[in-house]
Write a protein that holds these residues in place. Sequence first.
Motif, PDB file in Angstrom:
ATOM      1  N   TYR A  70      19.517 -37.429  44.150  1.00 29.68           N
ATOM      2  CA  TYR A  70      18.373 -38.317  44.283  1.00 29.68           C
ATOM      3  C   TYR A  70      18.178 -38.758  45.730  1.00 29.68           C
ATOM      4  N   LEU A  71      16.927 -38.870  46.117  1.00 26.37           N
ATOM      5  CA  LEU A  71      16.558 -39.261  47.476  1.00 26.37           C
ATOM      6  C   LEU A  71      15.942 -40.652  47.510  1.00 26.37           C
ATOM      7  N   ARG A  72      15.931 -41.313  46.352  1.00 26.64           N
ATOM      8  CA  ARG A  72      15.378 -42.663  46.232  1.00 26.64           C
ATOM      9  C   ARG A  72      15.996 -43.339  45.012  1.00 26.64           C
ATOM     10  N   ALA A  73      15.866 -44.640  44.952  1.00 31.52           N
ATOM     11  CA  ALA A  73      16.404 -45.404  43.822  1.00 31.52           C
ATOM     12  C   ALA A  73      15.482 -45.267  42.607  1.00 31.52           C
ATOM     13  N   LEU A  74      16.097 -45.077  41.439  1.00 32.20           N
ATOM     14  CA  LEU A  74      15.365 -45.013  40.176  1.00 32.20           C
ATOM     15  C   LEU A  74      16.235 -45.623  39.080  1.00 32.20           C
ATOM     16  N   GLU A  75      15.590 -46.255  38.102  1.00 34.19           N
ATOM     17  CA  GLU A  75      16.318 -46.821  36.974  1.00 34.19           C
ATOM     18  C   GLU A  75      16.605 -45.722  35.954  1.00 34.19           C
ATOM     19  N   GLY A  76      17.806 -45.768  35.370  1.00 32.71           N
ATOM     20  CA  GLY A  76      18.200 -44.769  34.388  1.00 32.71           C
ATOM     21  C   GLY A  76      17.255 -44.691  33.206  1.00 32.71           C
ATOM     22  N   ASN A  77      16.796 -45.866  32.724  1.00 35.05           N
ATOM     23  CA  ASN A  77      15.877 -45.833  31.576  1.00 35.05           C
ATOM     24  C   ASN A  77      14.533 -45.215  31.955  1.00 35.05           C
ATOM     25  N   LYS A  78      14.124 -45.335  33.209  1.00 37.66           N
ATOM     26  CA  LYS A  78      12.877 -44.691  33.662  1.00 37.66           C
ATOM     27  C   LYS A  78      13.053 -43.171  33.755  1.00 37.66           C
ATOM     28  N   ILE A  79      14.251 -42.735  34.147  1.00 42.08           N
ATOM     29  CA  ILE A  79      14.535 -41.301  34.181  1.00 42.08           C
ATOM     30  C   ILE A  79      14.456 -40.735  32.758  1.00 42.08           C
TER      31      ILE A  79
END
Length: 175
Positions: A70-79
């Motif tokens: 990943y190259l940016r922050a993301l929430e697991g539930n959004k993934i």
Amino acid sequence: MSQWLKVLVLLMFTGGAQANMTLAQQVLEQPEVVGKARLTVLLFKVYDATLYAPKGQYHPDKPFVLSLRYLRALEGNKIAQRSVEEMRKQGYINEKNLSLWQRQMASIFPDVQAGSELTAVRTSAGEAVFYRGLERIGQVKDAEFTQQFFNIWLGTKSSEPEMRKQLLSQHGQKR
């Protein structure tokens, strides 16, 4: 070029992929990179993807490894939510399964930061096993899930055909 210099150059250019190659070496016989691609959405770099398969020969019904750095922050539930949306885009319509799978993925996928690596392994039994770095974080024992999940990147109806082409590009893979 001396052997030591070759090794140093190799290490410099493989840095982020080293953990995933180690994982690929643990779960695949003679793993080689099939292809690499970057997902960019509206000029935002999201992740770099690398596909590994035995001897670099990908087959959807045999073991392989797909790694996302990943190259940016993301929430697991959004993934997890986005994964289900991508399955729907490809024509999968079993809402009961999609709901179950979203819950399963949300319980497995951690929040990620830039530099986080999540890896999915397609096993010989048709299951999907997930890792964060080298740590196993979950598994879905459902061959239908496994097929639909990996089709997000590797299926003929992928919403990112150029990424699919790049992931399958090395060693003359069929597109």
